[in-house]
Structure formats: C-alpha cells, structure tokens
Scaffold this motif. Sequence first.
Motif, PDB file in Angstrom:
ATOM      1  N   GLN A 176     -11.412  29.934 128.128  1.00 47.16           N
ATOM      2  CA  GLN A 176     -12.659  30.429 127.559  1.00 47.16           C
ATOM      3  C   GLN A 176     -12.469  31.025 126.168  1.00 47.16           C
ATOM      4  O   GLN A 176     -13.427  31.501 125.573  1.00 47.16           O
ATOM      5  N   ARG A 177     -11.238  30.999 125.646  1.00 49.07           N
ATOM      6  CA  ARG A 177     -10.965  31.595 124.346  1.00 49.07           C
ATOM      7  C   ARG A 177     -10.425  30.535 123.387  1.00 49.07           C
ATOM      8  O   ARG A 177     -10.058  29.431 123.787  1.00 49.07           O
ATOM      9  N   THR A 178     -10.383  30.893 122.106  1.00 45.97           N
ATOM     10  CA  THR A 178      -9.891  29.998 121.058  1.00 45.97           C
ATOM     11  C   THR A 178      -8.491  30.432 120.644  1.00 45.97           C
ATOM     12  O   THR A 178      -8.239  31.622 120.441  1.00 45.97           O
ATOM     13  N   GLY A 179      -7.588  29.468 120.522  1.00 41.91           N
ATOM     14  CA  GLY A 179      -6.226  29.770 120.096  1.00 41.91           C
ATOM     15  C   GLY A 179      -6.029  29.435 118.625  1.00 41.91           C
ATOM     16  O   GLY A 179      -6.444  28.362 118.160  1.00 41.91           O
ATOM     17  N   LEU A 180      -5.398  30.342 117.883  1.00 37.52           N
ATOM     18  CA  LEU A 180      -5.055  30.108 116.477  1.00 37.52           C
ATOM     19  C   LEU A 180      -3.546  30.231 116.321  1.00 37.52           C
ATOM     20  O   LEU A 180      -2.951  31.229 116.743  1.00 37.52           O
ATOM     21  N   LEU A 181      -2.928  29.204 115.733  1.00 40.02           N
ATOM     22  CA  LEU A 181      -1.483  29.199 115.529  1.00 40.02           C
ATOM     23  C   LEU A 181      -1.189  29.315 114.033  1.00 40.02           C
ATOM     24  O   LEU A 181      -1.558  28.439 113.249  1.00 40.02           O
ATOM     25  N   PHE A 182      -0.543  30.426 113.657  1.00 39.10           N
ATOM     26  CA  PHE A 182      -0.150  30.670 112.272  1.00 39.10           C
ATOM     27  C   PHE A 182       1.356  30.421 112.148  1.00 39.10           C
ATOM     28  O   PHE A 182       2.132  30.842 113.016  1.00 39.10           O
ATOM     29  N   ALA A 183       1.751  29.748 111.079  1.00 42.51           N
ATOM     30  CA  ALA A 183       3.175  29.521 110.816  1.00 42.51           C
ATOM     31  C   ALA A 183       3.452  29.814 109.343  1.00 42.51           C
ATOM     32  O   ALA A 183       2.724  29.341 108.456  1.00 42.51           O
ATOM     33  N   VAL A 184       4.490  30.620 109.086  1.00 38.44           N
ATOM     34  CA  VAL A 184       4.886  30.977 107.713  1.00 38.44           C
ATOM     35  C   VAL A 184       6.337  30.542 107.543  1.00 38.44           C
ATOM     36  O   VAL A 184       7.242  31.097 108.176  1.00 38.44           O
ATOM     37  N   ARG A 185       6.546  29.511 106.684  1.00 41.65           N
ATOM     38  CA  ARG A 185       7.887  28.976 106.449  1.00 41.65           C
ATOM     39  C   ARG A 185       8.342  29.329 105.042  1.00 41.65           C
ATOM     40  O   ARG A 185       7.559  29.265 104.090  1.00 41.65           O
ATOM     41  N   ASP A 186       9.607  29.732 104.926  1.00 39.05           N
ATOM     42  CA  ASP A 186      10.130  30.073 103.605  1.00 39.05           C
ATOM     43  C   ASP A 186      11.527  29.490 103.428  1.00 39.05           C
ATOM     44  O   ASP A 186      12.181  29.096 104.400  1.00 39.05           O
ATOM     45  N   ASP A 187      11.966  29.421 102.180  1.00 36.12           N
ATOM     46  CA  ASP A 187      13.316  28.954 101.832  1.00 36.12           C
ATOM     47  C   ASP A 187      14.189  30.137 101.455  1.00 36.12           C
ATOM     48  O   ASP A 187      15.059  30.038 100.589  1.00 36.12           O
ATOM     49  N   GLY A 188      13.957  31.276 102.131  1.00 35.47           N
ATOM     50  CA  GLY A 188      14.626  32.514 101.745  1.00 35.47           C
ATOM     51  C   GLY A 188      16.031  32.653 102.304  1.00 35.47           C
ATOM     52  O   GLY A 188      16.704  31.676 102.657  1.00 35.47           O
ATOM     53  N   ILE A 189      16.469  33.916 102.431  1.00 33.47           N
ATOM     54  CA  ILE A 189      17.864  34.201 102.758  1.00 33.47           C
ATOM     55  C   ILE A 189      18.186  33.961 104.224  1.00 33.47           C
ATOM     56  O   ILE A 189      19.349  33.857 104.596  1.00 33.47           O
ATOM     57  N   GLY A 190      17.177  33.855 105.094  1.00 33.76           N
ATOM     58  CA  GLY A 190      17.418  33.579 106.499  1.00 33.76           C
ATOM     59  C   GLY A 190      17.894  34.796 107.274  1.00 33.76           C
ATOM     60  O   GLY A 190      18.138  35.871 106.720  1.00 33.76           O
ATOM     61  N   ILE A 191      18.034  34.593 108.585  1.00 35.87           N
ATOM     62  CA  ILE A 191      18.402  35.678 109.499  1.00 35.87           C
ATOM     63  C   ILE A 191      19.547  35.188 110.378  1.00 35.87           C
ATOM     64  O   ILE A 191      19.487  34.086 110.930  1.00 35.87           O
ATOM     65  N   PRO A 192      20.599  35.989 110.558  1.00 35.24           N
ATOM     66  CA  PRO A 192      21.689  35.585 111.462  1.00 35.24           C
ATOM     67  C   PRO A 192      21.176  35.398 112.890  1.00 35.24           C
ATOM     68  O   PRO A 192      20.249  36.086 113.328  1.00 35.24           O
ATOM     69  N   GLN A 193      21.787  34.471 113.627  1.00 35.20           N
ATOM     70  CA  GLN A 193      21.335  34.165 114.987  1.00 35.20           C
ATOM     71  C   GLN A 193      21.412  35.373 115.915  1.00 35.20           C
ATOM     72  O   GLN A 193      20.566  35.549 116.781  1.00 35.20           O
ATOM     73  N   ASP A 194      22.444  36.218 115.734  1.00 34.04           N
ATOM     74  CA  ASP A 194      22.588  37.364 116.634  1.00 34.04           C
ATOM     75  C   ASP A 194      21.584  38.469 116.356  1.00 34.04           C
ATOM     76  O   ASP A 194      21.531  39.464 117.086  1.00 34.04           O
ATOM     77  N   CYS A 195      20.786  38.305 115.302  1.00 36.94           N
ATOM     78  CA  CYS A 195      19.779  39.326 114.970  1.00 36.94           C
ATOM     79  C   CYS A 195      18.363  38.884 115.316  1.00 36.94           C
ATOM     80  O   CYS A 195      17.418  39.666 115.171  1.00 36.94           O
ATOM     81  N   LEU A 196      18.193  37.627 115.754  1.00 36.18           N
ATOM     82  CA  LEU A 196      16.841  37.111 115.993  1.00 36.18           C
ATOM     83  C   LEU A 196      16.138  37.857 117.125  1.00 36.18           C
ATOM     84  O   LEU A 196      14.919  38.018 117.095  1.00 36.18           O
ATOM     85  N   CYS A 197      16.903  38.296 118.136  1.00 36.17           N
ATOM     86  CA  CYS A 197      16.279  38.963 119.289  1.00 36.17           C
ATOM     87  C   CYS A 197      15.785  40.362 118.946  1.00 36.17           C
ATOM     88  O   CYS A 197      14.865  40.878 119.588  1.00 36.17           O
ATOM     89  N   SER A 198      16.386  41.005 117.953  1.00 37.96           N
ATOM     90  CA  SER A 198      16.037  42.401 117.660  1.00 37.96           C
ATOM     91  C   SER A 198      15.180  42.553 116.406  1.00 37.96           C
ATOM     92  O   SER A 198      14.829  43.674 116.043  1.00 37.96           O
TER      93      SER A 198
END
Length: 764
Positions: A540-562
């Motif tokens: 009964q609701r509307t879904g909106l999907l936002f995505a923001v992609r960048d070519d920046g410095i990135g994030i280490p894999q072990d930091c993605l969870c926190s």
Amino acid sequence: MSDQDEIRTPLSSPHTPAGDPAAHESALAGIACPDPAELLAAERDRLDGLLRRSNRAVRAYSACSRLIVKASDETRLLRDICRLMVETAGYRMAWVGVPLNDQQRSLVPIAQVGIEDGYLQKARISWGDNEFGRGPTGTAARTGKPIVCQDIQTDPNLLPWRDEAARRGYASSIALPLLLKDGLVGVLTVYADEPDAFEHDEFDLLVELAGTLAFGIDSLRARVARRNAEQALLDNERKLRALYESLEEGLCLHEIVYDDAGRPCDYTIIDVNPKYEKILGITRKAAAGASAKALYGAGEPPYLDIYARVAETGEPVYFETYFPPLDQHFRISAFSPQRGQVAVLFNDISKRKMAEEELKSLNETLELRVQEQTRELRAAMEAATAANRAKSAFLANMSHEIRTPMNGILGMTQLALKQELPEEVREFLLLVQRSGRSLLEIINDILDISRIEAGKVILENRPFSLRELVEATLKPLEIAAREKGLEFRCTVDPALPDLQMGDGGRLRQVLTNVAGNAVKFTERGCVAVSVAPGKAMNPQRTGLLFAVRDDGIGIPQDCLCSIFENFEQIDSPLHVKYGGTGLGLAISKGLVEMMGGVIWVESELGKGSTFSFLIELDRIEEAAAVGGKAAQARGPKPGLRVLLAEDDPINRLYATKTLQLWGHHVEAVENGQQALEALRAASFDLVLMDALMPELDGEQATRLIRSGHAGDRDVFIVAVTAYALQGDRERFLGAGMNDYMSKPFTHEELQGVLHRATAWTRRR
C-alpha cells in the motif's frame, strides 16, 4: 430334484440316468439292436469308471481326515490338502483361493498343486458377478454353495479360461466353499482330466470333505488361538515377574488382618521385591509371612488405617511421609489388587528432601539477593532517569543558549549582506555566515542524534514535489562539486510520480548528508545521484530507491559494518583530512529506518563508494496534493500588523528589520507582560512570541491571551524559540500557540509562518 442336483445343473452338461426305459426306447428307435455282449461290456466300463472315481474321492476324504488331525498350521494344511488331491487322489490340479474385498473382488490363491506358480494370478479370477466371476470358483465364493462344471470346453461360463484349460488337460472341475461359523474362509477347486467327473457319490464325498476341512480349519484356529493365549499368559507372567524383580521402587504385598470385631488390627506381608530388600535392609525371607507390627517394631502397624481403607474401597492413594524408626522419608503409592489386599510401592526420598531443604534455604537467600539487587536496580534506574532528565534539560538549555546568539549572528549577517559594502567586508561577512551555518549544522546533528536515540522524532506527512526537493537539495552540492572540478550528475526515473507524501525535510536531510559526503570525499572523477522506484515491503506504500555513487577515496572493508554508527569516522589520514563529527550517516540511518527503509554501502578503498537507501512513503491522491500545493503557494497578506515579543536585543533587531523590509508593520516588546499590554492597546494579525523571557514567559503570556486577558483571544501566535528538542513543539502548541519556529530561523521559515498566518486571518 435334490438341492445338489439344483446346484450342479447350471454348470453341468445334460446327463441321462441309466435304466430309464422311456429314454432307452427313444434312443433305440429306428436303430438296429446292438450286440448284447457289446452292451454288457460298455455297461461294465461305465460302472468301473464310476467305481474308480468314487474310490479316489474316498482316498481323498480319508487322507484329508488324517491331515486335519495332525495339522498345526493352517496354510500348510491347505497346501497338503491340494497335494493329496493331486498326488494321492489322482486329480489333475487343486488350489485354494481366498476372496478379497478389493475393487475387483479378486480371488487370491494361497495353496496350489499341479500347476506352475503365477498362472492363477494371471487368470484374473473374481468372485464378483462379472465376466471373470461366473466360473465355478467365483460362483461358489459368491453363493457359498458347491459348483460343478462337467465340461469346460462347452460351458459358456468357462469361456475366459477355455483355451488355457485345454492346453493343460482340464476337462471338468468342482469348486467347494470352505464355510466356517463366522463366514467363508476360501474355496477349494479341483480339476479332473475327464468330463463328467464329479457326479453321484464322488460329488457327495467331496462336499463332505470340504465340510470336514472347514471344521478342521475351525478347530485348528481354535487350538492356535488357545495356544497363543496360553503363550501370551506365560509371557505376561514372565514380564510381570521381570518387572516385579527390576522395579526401581520397593514393592510389598500386604493382606489386612482383622480382629474379632471386624476391625483392621494388623497386616501380613505376602511378598516383597529385591528393591524392598535394598531400601529397608530386610530380606524377603524375613519379610514374607511376617506381621507388620512385629517386622517394623512399631507400636502399631505403619499406616494401617490408610492401607485398610485402600483394601476395602479399592481407591488408590499417594502420599509422602517420614518414617521415624528408620529415620527416612518415603514416597508411597498404595492400591488394591483384590479385596482385603493392598500393594505398596515406595521410594526412599530422603536425599530429595534434603536437597529440597537446601534449595529452600538457597531460594530464601536468592530472594534476599534479588530484593537487594532490585533496590539497587531501582536506584540505578532512578539515577538514570534523573541523568536523562538532566541530559534533556542540558540539551534544552544548550539549544536555547546557543541558538539564540546564532540566530542573531546569522540574522544580522544576512541583513548586513543586503547593504552596500566594500568587497573585502562582504567576503568577511560571507565567511562569518558560512562558519555560523557550519556551527549550526553541528548543533543540529548533536540534537538530532539525541532525539533519534530517545525515540522522540516524529515525521511529518505532507505532500511534496520529489523533483523540486531533489533539485533544491542537490543544487548547492552540484556547485560545490563543479568548483572542485568534479562531474556531477543527477537522474530521476521518469516513471516516478512527482508528488509524494511524507517528511520532505527529513528526506532532504538524508540526501544532503549522503551526497554531501560524496562530494567532500571525492577529489577527482564523478559524483552521480539517481532516484528510481524501489520495492516497498508494504504494497500500500510507494518505494523510492536513492543511490549516490562517487569516485572518492573509498572505505576499507573492515569499516563498512560500523560506518553508520554514532561518531564513527574512518581512522586514516585521508579521512582525518576532511574532518566532520561522524554523526551524519548515523542520523541518516535512523531517519531512513523511521521511514520504513534501509541504508547500505558498497565500497572499495581507493576506487569510490556507492551509498544506497530505500524508503517507503504513503501514496497520495493527485488532486489533493495539487490543492495543497496551491494553498501553500499563496503569498502572505501584505502589510501585516506584527507584535514581536523578544527579550534578546539582537534577535529583536534582526526580526524587526527583516519584517519591515518585507513591508510589514512591527511593534517590538521585551517580555510577555508588555505583549499583553500591547494587545490590549491595539489589534494585531500575528504575534511572534519568544518562549523564554523575564517577568512573564511566552507560554504564560499565551495562556492569558487565550483566556481573554488581552484583547483578541484568537490572534495567531507563533512560538519563536531556541528550544528545538522533540516535544518542545507539542508543548508550545499545547499551551495555545498556533505555530512553532525554532531559532535560528531562515527567511524561508519566516515566510512560511507568515503564509500560515495569512491563511488564518483569511478564514476568520
């Protein structure tokens, strides 16, 4: 005509008895008289055949009787009967079929001799009234009567089996039902290799044989049943004895002893089991036959009244007791196997009782500890509640104390920038304005995360334009990106409706945080924002999907969870370089989840990141949304008479100058008491009421206005305050104010208040 003749007639060939003169004369009419010697020889042959067949029937009957006497197994008996019919009596083939109650009403062979295995199963013999059930065997099973077929090759009822019978040399047959008292057990079918085989004495003897066989089967079953019952009784006795011997409880059987007046006075021990000996230390030899009074050395037999009542009424009892002579606790079950006797099962539960006492003591100690810990916990909760109240009071005071001067700084800076100024001074003021806004963002982040953690954020649900929101939010970021030499792209899926229902302000906040981080942490390349339909969990609701992609410095894999946790920043020189409080993503996560969604990130260090979030919004009726936007688009009524109650001189000056520049008439006072006096003296369209003022604060002044103590009791009152925590808006509206605006406020927020005040005055 006899019953046997009636039974045989339907399936028998016509037969003319010997010695019938009329028939004899008819047969000889017009034929020359044969030689008397030939006639005598033919008659002798016929009589010899009858005698031979009678003899084989006698042999079969005699052998069957001997088999029945010796039989011990029904199936073997039936197989032996079939064997003697072939091997002893000289018949071609014999078999026994059992009728089934399946859909085809099949006759299943359980014994057969004189034919290869499997033939009868393929022959499709039935006992139903159908094509395969009208032969002798099927008819005998269906009717319970013996059936004879004198010539298989001419009898139409044998047509389905005629060819097979001819190949095997079967000429005639007899089907003999085996009838017991409780019904048909099966059919014995015998085949001969000559036609007209089963007549006269042979027929009678075979019918009697079937009756004898049925009687024998009945007797055999009775013997087997009796033998099984005897064996079961022996097995039961062995099991009971084994159970008696292996019981984990003590067992003793008593007989109640009565005095001359018929009152129970003692009981005698009849028998005991090994567990009795082990628990009480009394041997079976010493116990059996002894009286309870003598055996247990008690003044009177233990529990005599209970056991006597059980023996007389037959009602079992269960109880636990302490037995002083042995200093033991027992659990006792007593029941009566027959009148006057009582069986007692008992267990020594002394260890359990000791454990229960220890457990009771432990529980009492534990309860005292729980009570003590509960008091400590209650004190801790009260301290936590007090700390939470102190925290809320601190945040409220900090909000007020910081926002009030910030409103003056930003407001006066904005007014100054509207003046003719030297370029260098304008640059200095722009820097002041930028720094003030940065400081305000930090303050807002701290307050937002506190409100989210406390569950005190309430989302608005108003119509908004999705594309206008995205464009207005991303335009400043696009400018910042291009200043850094970055490519900035934004796409909104054309399939998305423009009008949406939800908290546009909070959505703007999330999008600003995520896209702002992308621009901040990207030195070269591209930042791309996309908005597309998303799959909502609630249809009964509307879904909106936002995505923001960048070519920046990135994030280490072990930091993605926190990365979405409070005050969390990546511990690297590159991230430290860009600064920040580490609250933006935590706030975004909390707001997205409040909007029924989820936020996540995919990233590779040194190659960029993609932050995505999905939210769910209520569906909106197009017409209603357009009407709402049209109402919002109306401008404020020109020349409004505004009463400004503000104790801070800088904020008072900023608000007065701004309103005057927009063409409104402003009267400014310093506290709530002066506001009441001004309202008594003149009429106003709008009151901008500061919440915290000396002498009489905004809430108190509003209540007095609404109670009629100062002129127009329905005047539009707006709370203008630095209190910006959750619940502050509701508190001020509850005091009777019409609207709420937190400091520092922007020109757009002030314009919105004027719009709503204009709409109010038009409705009055």
